[in-house]
Design an enzyme around this catalytic site. Structure first.
Site, PDB file in Angstrom:
ATOM      1  N   GLU A 173      84.051 119.537  74.964  1.00 58.89           N
ATOM      2  CA  GLU A 173      84.255 118.132  75.331  1.00 58.89           C
ATOM      3  C   GLU A 173      85.008 118.139  76.650  1.00 58.89           C
ATOM      4  O   GLU A 173      86.225 118.307  76.673  1.00 58.89           O
ATOM      5  CB  GLU A 173      85.071 117.406  74.237  1.00 58.89           C
ATOM      6  CG  GLU A 173      84.367 117.318  72.894  1.00 58.89           C
ATOM      7  CD  GLU A 173      83.262 116.270  72.872  1.00 58.89           C
ATOM      8  OE1 GLU A 173      83.233 115.411  73.768  1.00 58.89           O
ATOM      9  OE2 GLU A 173      82.418 116.321  71.956  1.00 58.89           O
ATOM     10  N   CYS A 207      89.736 110.561  79.563  1.00 58.64           N
ATOM     11  CA  CYS A 207      88.572 111.330  80.056  1.00 58.64           C
ATOM     12  C   CYS A 207      87.392 110.420  80.388  1.00 58.64           C
ATOM     13  O   CYS A 207      86.595 110.743  81.253  1.00 58.64           O
ATOM     14  CB  CYS A 207      88.164 112.378  79.035  1.00 58.64           C
ATOM     15  SG  CYS A 207      87.780 111.680  77.435  1.00 58.64           S
TER      16      CYS A 207
HETATM   17  P1  NAD Z   1      92.887 122.079  80.563  1.00 58.75           P
HETATM   18  O1  NAD Z   1      91.511 122.606  80.403  1.00 58.75           O
HETATM   19  O2  NAD Z   1      93.566 122.302  81.856  1.00 58.75           O
HETATM   20  O3  NAD Z   1      93.832 122.661  79.445  1.00 58.75           O
HETATM   21  C1  NAD Z   1      93.554 122.599  78.050  1.00 58.75           C
HETATM   22  C2  NAD Z   1      94.235 123.739  77.334  1.00 58.75           C
HETATM   23  O4  NAD Z   1      93.582 124.943  77.667  1.00 58.75           O
HETATM   24  C3  NAD Z   1      95.694 123.930  77.736  1.00 58.75           C
HETATM   25  O5  NAD Z   1      96.473 123.182  76.873  1.00 58.75           O
HETATM   26  C4  NAD Z   1      95.897 125.423  77.641  1.00 58.75           C
HETATM   27  O6  NAD Z   1      96.502 125.768  76.430  1.00 58.75           O
HETATM   28  C5  NAD Z   1      94.513 125.993  77.711  1.00 58.75           C
HETATM   29  N1  NAD Z   1      94.342 126.738  78.949  1.00 58.75           N
HETATM   30  C6  NAD Z   1      94.613 126.337  80.202  1.00 58.75           C
HETATM   31  N2  NAD Z   1      94.322 127.307  81.095  1.00 58.75           N
HETATM   32  C7  NAD Z   1      93.821 128.339  80.378  1.00 58.75           C
HETATM   33  C8  NAD Z   1      93.348 129.630  80.717  1.00 58.75           C
HETATM   34  N3  NAD Z   1      93.310 130.053  81.999  1.00 58.75           N
HETATM   35  N4  NAD Z   1      92.940 130.447  79.730  1.00 58.75           N
HETATM   36  C9  NAD Z   1      92.962 130.029  78.453  1.00 58.75           C
HETATM   37  N5  NAD Z   1      93.408 128.813  78.074  1.00 58.75           N
HETATM   38  C10 NAD Z   1      93.843 127.986  79.019  1.00 58.75           C
HETATM   39  O7  NAD Z   1      92.675 120.544  80.238  1.00 58.75           O
HETATM   40  P2  NAD Z   1      93.718 119.402  80.159  1.00 58.75           P
HETATM   41  O8  NAD Z   1      94.518 119.328  81.429  1.00 58.75           O
HETATM   42  O9  NAD Z   1      94.475 119.484  78.877  1.00 58.75           O
HETATM   43  O10 NAD Z   1      92.774 118.103  80.064  1.00 58.75           O
HETATM   44  C11 NAD Z   1      92.243 117.472  81.163  1.00 58.75           C
HETATM   45  C12 NAD Z   1      90.749 117.526  81.156  1.00 58.75           C
HETATM   46  O11 NAD Z   1      90.252 117.331  79.856  1.00 58.75           O
HETATM   47  C13 NAD Z   1      90.097 116.466  82.005  1.00 58.75           C
HETATM   48  O12 NAD Z   1      89.037 117.030  82.723  1.00 58.75           O
HETATM   49  C14 NAD Z   1      89.568 115.470  80.990  1.00 58.75           C
HETATM   50  O13 NAD Z   1      88.480 114.714  81.436  1.00 58.75           O
HETATM   51  C15 NAD Z   1      89.209 116.372  79.877  1.00 58.75           C
HETATM   52  N6  NAD Z   1      89.191 115.642  78.607  1.00 58.75           N
HETATM   53  C16 NAD Z   1      88.015 115.491  77.965  1.00 58.75           C
HETATM   54  C17 NAD Z   1      87.981 114.787  76.778  1.00 58.75           C
HETATM   55  C18 NAD Z   1      86.698 114.597  76.015  1.00 58.75           C
HETATM   56  O14 NAD Z   1      86.777 114.157  74.887  1.00 58.75           O
HETATM   57  N7  NAD Z   1      85.548 114.910  76.574  1.00 58.75           N
HETATM   58  C19 NAD Z   1      89.149 114.234  76.262  1.00 58.75           C
HETATM   59  C20 NAD Z   1      90.322 114.411  76.958  1.00 58.75           C
HETATM   60  C21 NAD Z   1      90.350 115.135  78.123  1.00 58.75           C
END
Ligand code: NAD
Length: 423
Positions: A173, A207
């Protein structure tokens, strides 16, 4: 429900999320999901009978959902409760064990989940692991039977790469820029109210928030006026003083969004004030920022709304199609022919006409992206199906075993086979 106030406190601490938004988009949202799933569970999990062709008669065919096993659910920080609990509801409904990894960026909600879940849930089936990149990397090395990840495109790729090591299926997602097309004859007052609510809810950290607006040049002035009026109505003279306006999750994201504002400050037609100490960014409207600038190249994920003037509906469609497929596409229009055109000529996770974000309340619609905005979907029955292997079963009988498919393959058998295969 016993912890309703603790949930509001955690969301307020993480995002200054006001109680109304916390109730509507997190607490009540998850409760409704749970109630809906319990009510529908019997019908969702019932084997579904399908017809059986003559060649396999006598026999019965059906599809029986079975759980994958243990699923890993990793959430984002912007709706830190809903984005892990809602998939968890679907995963449990489908009969799976669950490992939850809430976002470390929404630290208060993550801690609350790690405290409450072991208290209320069967610890041998449901576990919470807190942590950041290091812990996520370690979790991803393990073999799960299914992974659902909500977050950015970049980390989505890391998750998919890790999952491929074990051939684990994934639902991703993700996000991206969700455009909003405003057609010539849209009701501007209603459009503005819905757009302002959807964009500035959770301080733009949604999002599916409308990322930018495409409007025909001759209507842009009237639209901007209507948007300003609506901002005034919804958040008052100063959004900073409004109890209902949130804050940015952390300094890093504050700096990222502030840079968008500073780089295109010449184009600001409303707002633009920022305060780093308070992680406050004023609801900001921009007119025609540079299309190669950060604000028009990256997902904004904050309270800045660029308005791009176009000459025609076709130009809006071309604009949308020249970029990655969005998670949501919005169109405000009274013209059925134009709505049909956009429906047929664009592709997006969801298409929502004459409103924004609100489609999330309909559990009968699948929610998910397409292309760069993600793969797979959930919500309601779609979530149950996502976390189920839909096992096809054919059950034949021993009697009436016509030997026409067995060797030796005579020409008579071939003729008979052709006849039966037609039935
Ligand atoms: P992110 O991908 O930066 O981080 C999510 C999680 O991934 C972090 O909490 C961390 O624990 C882990 N992570 C980060 N870097 C990593 C790495 N290098 N290796 C392994 N794990 C790692 O996302 P975010 O900042 O939490 O969310 C923002 C994004 O999420 C936006 O693009 C938004 O549009 C999207 N989003 C989508 C939905 C949906 O339902 N489609 C909902 C909310 C947010």
């Amino acid at each position: 429900m016993e912890n309703e106030n603790a949930i509001y406190d955690a969301l307020s601490s993480d995002l200054s999320k006001c109680q109304f938004e916390a109730y509507v988009s997190e607490y009540q949202y998850v409760l409704k999901d749970i109630k809906h799933s319990i009510k529908q569970l019997k019908s969702w999990s019932k084997p579904q009978h399908v017809s059986t062709p003559m060649l396999a008669q006598p026999g019965r065919s059906f599809i029986r959902p079975e759980p994958y096993g243990t699923v890993l659910i990793m959430g984002a920080w912007n709706y830190p409760l809903q984005l892990v609990l809602s998939p968890m509801v679907a995963a449990i409904a489908a009969g799976n064990c669950v490992v939850l990894k809430p976002s470390e960026l929404a630290a208060a909600t993550s801690t609350l989940l790690a405290t409450l879940i072991p208290k209320y849930m069967d610890a041998s089936a449901i576990a919470v692991y807190e942590g950041g990149v290091e812990e996520t990397t370690a979790l991803l090395k393990l073999r799960f039977d299914y992974i659902m990840y909500t977050g950015s495109e970049n980390v989505g790729k890391i998750v998919m790469r890790a999952a491929s090591e074990h051939l684990t299926p994934v639902t991703l997602e993700l996000g991206g820029k969700s455009p909003c097309i405003i057609d010539a004859d849209a009701n501007l007052k209603v459009t503005a109210d819905r757009l302002i609510w959807a964009k500035f809810l959770n301080a733009g950290q949604t999002c599916i928030a409308p990322d930018y607006v495409l409007v025909e040049r001759k209507h842009s002035k009237a639209l901007i006026e209507a948007l300003k009026q609506s901002l005034l109505k919804q958040y008052g003279e100063s959004a900073k003083e409004s109890q209902d306006y949130g804050r940015i999750i952390n300094q890093r994201h504050f700096d990222r969004i502030s840079e968008y504002v500073a780089a295109e400050s010449d184009t600001i037609v409303h707002g633009g004030q920022v305060s780093r100490d308070e992680k406050y960014i004023e609801p900001t409207l921009m007119l025609n920022p540079d299309l190669t600038s950060g604000v028009m190249q990256e997902e904004i994920f904050g309270p800045v709304l660029p308005i791009i003037e176009v000459e025609s509906l076709q130009e809006s469609i071309d604009f949308v199609n020249s970029r990655e497929k969005p998670l949501a596409l919005y169109m405000f229009s009274n013209n059925d022919k134009n709505v049909k055109l956009v429906t047929q000529r664009t592709s997006s996770g969801t298409l929502c006409i004459n409103d924004a974000v609100i489609f999330m309340v309909n559990h009968n619609l699948p929610f998910g992206g397409v292309g760069n905005s993600g793969m797979g979907s959930y919500h309601g029955k779609w979530g149950f199906d996502t976390f189920s292997h839909l096992k096809p079963i054919m059950h034949r009988s021993f009697w009436a075993d016509a030997p026409i498919r067995y060797a030796p393959y005579t020409s008579l058998k071939k003729k008979l086979f052709k006849l039966v295969a037609k039935l």
